[in-house]
Design an enzyme around this catalytic site. Sequence first.
Site, short mmCIF file in Angstrom:
data_model
loop_
_atom_site.label_atom_id
_atom_site.label_comp_id
_atom_site.label_asym_id
_atom_site.label_seq_id
_atom_site.Cartn_x
_atom_site.Cartn_y
_atom_site.Cartn_z
N LYS A 1 0.87 -1.22 -0.29
CA LYS A 1 -0.10 0.00 -0.01
C LYS A 1 0.93 1.34 0.01
CE LYS A 1 -0.77 0.24 4.97
NZ LYS A 1 -1.39 -0.50 6.20
N ARG B 1 -8.39 -0.03 16.72
CA ARG B 1 -8.77 0.21 15.14
C ARG B 1 -9.50 -0.75 14.66
NH1 ARG B 1 -4.16 0.96 10.28
NH2 ARG B 1 -5.05 -1.32 9.88
C1 LIG Z 1 -0.59 -1.29 6.64
C2 LIG Z 1 -1.21 -2.57 7.19
C3 LIG Z 1 -0.12 -3.48 7.42
C4 LIG Z 1 1.29 -3.65 7.09
O1 LIG Z 1 1.87 -2.70 7.89
P1 LIG Z 1 3.47 -2.57 8.14
O2 LIG Z 1 3.58 -1.91 9.42
O3 LIG Z 1 3.77 -1.55 6.98
O4 LIG Z 1 4.08 -3.73 8.08
C5 LIG Z 1 -0.58 -4.81 7.71
N1 LIG Z 1 -1.99 -4.97 8.04
C6 LIG Z 1 -2.90 -4.10 7.96
C7 LIG Z 1 -4.27 -4.39 8.30
C8 LIG Z 1 -2.39 -2.76 7.39
O5 LIG Z 1 -3.31 -1.83 7.32
#
Ligand SMILES: *Cc1c(COP(=O)(O)O)cnc(C)c1O
Length: 366
Positions: A36, A131
């Site tokens: 992302k 969250r």
């Molecule tokens: C962004 C996100 C991740 C990845 O997180 P990092 O800290 O970049 O490894 C994993 N799971 C969810 C649900 C996320 O929103």
Amino acid sequence: MTGPRLNIDLDKIYHNAHTLVELLADRGISVTGVTKATLGSREIAEVLIRAGVKAIGDSRIENIEVMRLAGLPVAMTLIRSPMLSQTDRVVMHADVSLNTELDVIRKLSHSGQKAGRIHGIILMVELGDLREGIMPGDLINTVGETLRLPNVAFKGIGTNLACRSGVSPDAEKMAQLSALAVSIEATFDLTIDIVSGGNSASLPWVLSGADVGRINELRLGESILLGCEPLHRQPIDGLHTDAITLSAEVIESKVKPSKAWGEVGQTAFGERPSGTDRGHISQSILAIGQQDTDPCGLRPPRGINVLGASSDHLILESDHCLTIGSEMTFQLNYGALVRAMTSPFVAEVVKPQCGTFNRTVEANNG
Ligand SMILES: *Cc1c(COP(=O)(O)O)cnc(C)c1O
């Protein structure tokens, strides 16, 4: 070369991803590579796949659609709850999504029936970060309802910590997730495929040698791209922290007083400036600003200090005078990276993996 730009080193990203995939494989954990922060970059996704990730995860269906059309040969997971208004697109292009609402799962089921497809469901559990997540006491009921719906397949459970509140994915939280998996299996007499223990913040827990219990998957973005774990933003041993850097050009360089003068109100971004008088300093301006990145998330080279920023100007103090037209390169944190990737004014220069082609994406305005 034009600035500002992101310098993306695919060899270093490969190294980070491959190192993590191997480390975790030893503990029985597979990796979903999270794209992302890269706007769903196909090239980066391909590197992650070569490095051994089992699936690609992205929070935006738009990104997943682009990667799907590129024909990437792994499962695609939407890692944010689908919008009720997007379930047709989600079922068409993502194989799995992370879910917390039965209304959404029912609509995914409906979209699946229309499209003749089966969509995988991972149920996210709230373990304290506040969250996304189903409260643990409601999980069994939600699994039961999901199992009854056609054209959705219950794939497993997961959690996300350390994002909103910074709650640590420690042994206790991970044991709780494992216990929930066991109790679902006992209640419904099934075997859970995926128990997803979180994001990059879960790495310190795994790497400490803890008993991983039933956790068999992590979703990793920041650790692969930036070589850091997000809880304390510490570099992870053996990973590159400069796989992606940000360069910008000097457009002013002068000796100026360190303290502003005149009647003082708010700044362009509503703060009150706090300059103390340290006499005259070497002050430079780079042609990059709040619109292009998060100035607080930039790590400048030694001898350089970020003093402030407005939408298009980044103000630096340096121990020597910088040359007009010269470039400065920063390491950056996740917030700064996401914003730079999203700015149409920031170009991307991709250093290919050895043996592949070079490619430059000019900024959209170029
Ligand atoms: C962004 C996100 C991740 C990845 O997180 P990092 O800290 O970049 O490894 C994993 N799971 C969810 C649900 C996320 O929103």
